[in-house]
Design a protein around this motif. Structure first.
Motif, PDB file in Angstrom:
ATOM      1  N   UNK A  75       7.527  20.940  -8.783  1.00  0.00           N
ATOM      2  CA  UNK A  75       7.903  19.645  -7.924  1.00  0.00           C
ATOM      3  C   UNK A  75       7.718  18.533  -8.670  1.00  0.00           C
ATOM      4  N   UNK A  76       8.585  17.615  -8.695  1.00  0.00           N
ATOM      5  CA  UNK A  76       8.462  16.475  -9.188  1.00  0.00           C
ATOM      6  C   UNK A  76       8.238  15.166  -8.400  1.00  0.00           C
ATOM      7  N   UNK A  77       7.567  14.390  -8.732  1.00  0.00           N
ATOM      8  CA  UNK A  77       7.334  13.023  -8.133  1.00  0.00           C
ATOM      9  C   UNK A  77       7.941  11.850  -9.172  1.00  0.00           C
ATOM     10  N   UNK A  78       8.848  11.304  -8.350  1.00  0.00           N
ATOM     11  CA  UNK A  78       9.715  10.197  -9.211  1.00  0.00           C
ATOM     12  C   UNK A  78       9.240   8.810  -8.353  1.00  0.00           C
ATOM     13  N   UNK A  87       0.621  -1.282  -0.073  1.00  0.00           N
ATOM     14  CA  UNK A  87      -0.224   0.028   0.056  1.00  0.00           C
ATOM     15  C   UNK A  87       0.718   1.195  -0.057  1.00  0.00           C
ATOM     16  N   UNK A  88       0.280   2.494  -0.537  1.00  0.00           N
ATOM     17  CA  UNK A  88       0.994   3.425  -0.687  1.00  0.00           C
ATOM     18  C   UNK A  88       0.630   4.458   0.462  1.00  0.00           C
ATOM     19  N   UNK A  89       1.590   5.056   1.077  1.00  0.00           N
ATOM     20  CA  UNK A  89       1.627   6.072   2.064  1.00  0.00           C
ATOM     21  C   UNK A  89       1.584   7.488   1.424  1.00  0.00           C
ATOM     22  N   UNK A  90       2.206   7.717   0.494  1.00  0.00           N
ATOM     23  CA  UNK A  90       2.287   8.971  -0.421  1.00  0.00           C
ATOM     24  C   UNK A  90       2.651   8.913  -1.815  1.00  0.00           C
ATOM     25  N   UNK A  91       2.092   9.478  -2.753  1.00  0.00           N
ATOM     26  CA  UNK A  91       2.597   9.498  -4.172  1.00  0.00           C
ATOM     27  C   UNK A  91       2.683  11.127  -4.335  1.00  0.00           C
ATOM     28  N   UNK A 116      -1.055   2.760 -10.393  1.00  0.00           N
ATOM     29  CA  UNK A 116      -1.691   3.881 -10.710  1.00  0.00           C
ATOM     30  C   UNK A 116      -0.945   5.370 -10.389  1.00  0.00           C
ATOM     31  N   UNK A 117       0.318   5.176  -9.815  1.00  0.00           N
ATOM     32  CA  UNK A 117       1.133   6.387  -9.710  1.00  0.00           C
ATOM     33  C   UNK A 117       2.523   5.939  -9.944  1.00  0.00           C
ATOM     34  N   UNK A 118       2.781   5.120 -11.199  1.00  0.00           N
ATOM     35  CA  UNK A 118       4.110   5.086 -11.632  1.00  0.00           C
ATOM     36  C   UNK A 118       4.783   5.631 -12.842  1.00  0.00           C
ATOM     37  N   UNK A 119       3.979   6.916 -13.022  1.00  0.00           N
ATOM     38  CA  UNK A 119       4.465   7.837 -13.913  1.00  0.00           C
ATOM     39  C   UNK A 119       5.159   9.054 -13.193  1.00  0.00           C
ATOM     40  N   UNK A 120       6.280   9.581 -13.836  1.00  0.00           N
ATOM     41  CA  UNK A 120       6.762  10.929 -13.266  1.00  0.00           C
ATOM     42  C   UNK A 120       5.777  11.664 -13.503  1.00  0.00           C
TER      43      UNK A 120
END
Length: 339
Positions: free
Chosen positions: A209-212, A131-135, A157-161
């Motif tokens: 801000x980028x999410x990786x 489980x995800x805590x934060x994306x 579902x959150x696997x893209x930058x």
């Protein structure tokens, strides 16, 4: 193929009476597969033997002693302002990192354009790694922030930058040149909401801000915050963030609806909240009234430096109230999840 040259990164781990968490955290960070980094533990006046534990077992880690608990924001500000490295990574002490966490974040930051100055990773629950805590962090137009994807099964579902509204403070890598332009965390916040406020101010200057998702960290959520009045701190800091960062025109439009939502929330908390939550909202408003002069002073500085209008900022916000969505059952508050 030319080999990438990775810049030096200073890794800061804030600690306050977290001796029971440090072994797992520090062992994983020491195994980070990255060519040039240094680890700092910033201790906020621990009395549980944390300092002695670090000195005995981790002599190569730099220990920065604050001497007393001055809060997360002030401690980070002091240390970051004393560093010369261009890149600084902030980590909670209740995390365990994947060995490639930093390299993936720096791959993006090194290749990014000049507007991308902050990166964060996919954070999973330590005790339920499915489980995800934060994306990354999401925010609604009323300044309420939450961990995107919190509690969801990780099905890719959150696997893209991509670009979330803000980077949660659990893990964030910052360029110091941006830190100097934005200014540090608001030290009055102590903890909670300082990450959202700081990233909002960075956005007002035109930075991204980028999410990786390739970078993964595991989090024992709220393990180091068991006795903190979370609702009070969040409510007071969110309201202060609105006062500082929105234009006057937007504030005039937002405040009537904001006050209505908070009145309803106060009634709900008073009837059904925990003992330390019942008066959290009025106490938060009183704090903001007492500190209004200082907030207006900071607001003047933020507004005079801004380069991006509220309309652009709000494009990355939820256009409705997240809290209303909770009451309607279309969202589930992450604090209610048991992980």
């Amino acid at each position: 193929m030319k080999r990438r040259k990775y810049p030096h990164v200073d890794i800061l781990i804030l600690n306050f009476n977290g001796k029971s968490l440090l072994k797992r955290c520090l062992e994983s960070v020491e195994k980070t597969d990255y060519p040039d980094f240094e680890i700092f533990v910033v201790d906020n006046g621990s009395t549980d033997g944390s300092i002695e534990f670090i000195r005995e077992h981790y002599p190569l880690i730099k220990l920065v002693e604050m001497g007393r608990n001055i809060g997360l924001a002030a401690a980070y500000n002091q240390v970051i302002n004393s560093l010369v490295s261009e890149f600084v990574a902030l980590l909670n002490n209740d995390v365990e990192v994947d060995k490639n966490w930093l390299k993936h974040l720096m791959d993006v930051l090194v290749e990014a354009n000049d507007n991308t100055m902050v990166a964060t990773c996919k954070i999973k629950f330590l005790h339920d790694k499915r489980r995800i805590n934060s994306a990354g962090g999401s925010c609604d137009i009323y300044g309420v922030g939450w961990n995107r994807g919190n509690g969801e099964l990780d099905n890719g579902q959150y696997d893209k930058i991509d670009e979330p509204f803000y980077s949660t403070g659990t893990v964030m890598v910052i360029r110091r040149s941006l830190w100097e332009k934005v200014g540090g965390f608001d030290e009055r916040y102590l903890m909670y909401g300082e990450d959202l406020d700081w990233c909002w101010r960075a956005r007002l200057l035109g930075y991204n801000i980028n999410y990786v998702p390739q970078s993964i960290v595991y989090h024992e959520w709220q393990a180091s915050r068991k006795f903190v009045p979370i609702v009070y701190l969040l409510e007071r800091n969110w309201f202060c963030t609105l006062l500082k960062n929105y234009s006057l025109k937007t504030l005039i439009f937002i405040l009537p609806k904001y006050l209505m939502i908070k009145t309803l929330k106060f009634m709900w908390l008073f009837l059904r909240g925990k003992r330390n939550e019942k008066l959290a909202i009025p106490k938060a408003f009183i704090w903001n009234i007492v500190n209004l002069r200082e907030s207006l002073k900071r607001r003047k500085k933020v507004q005079s430096a801004r380069k991006v209008p509220d309309q652009e900022i709000q494009k990355r916000m939820l256009k409705k109230s997240f809290e209303i969505s909770l009451w309607l059952g279309t969202e589930k508050h992450p604090i209610l999840r048991k992980y």
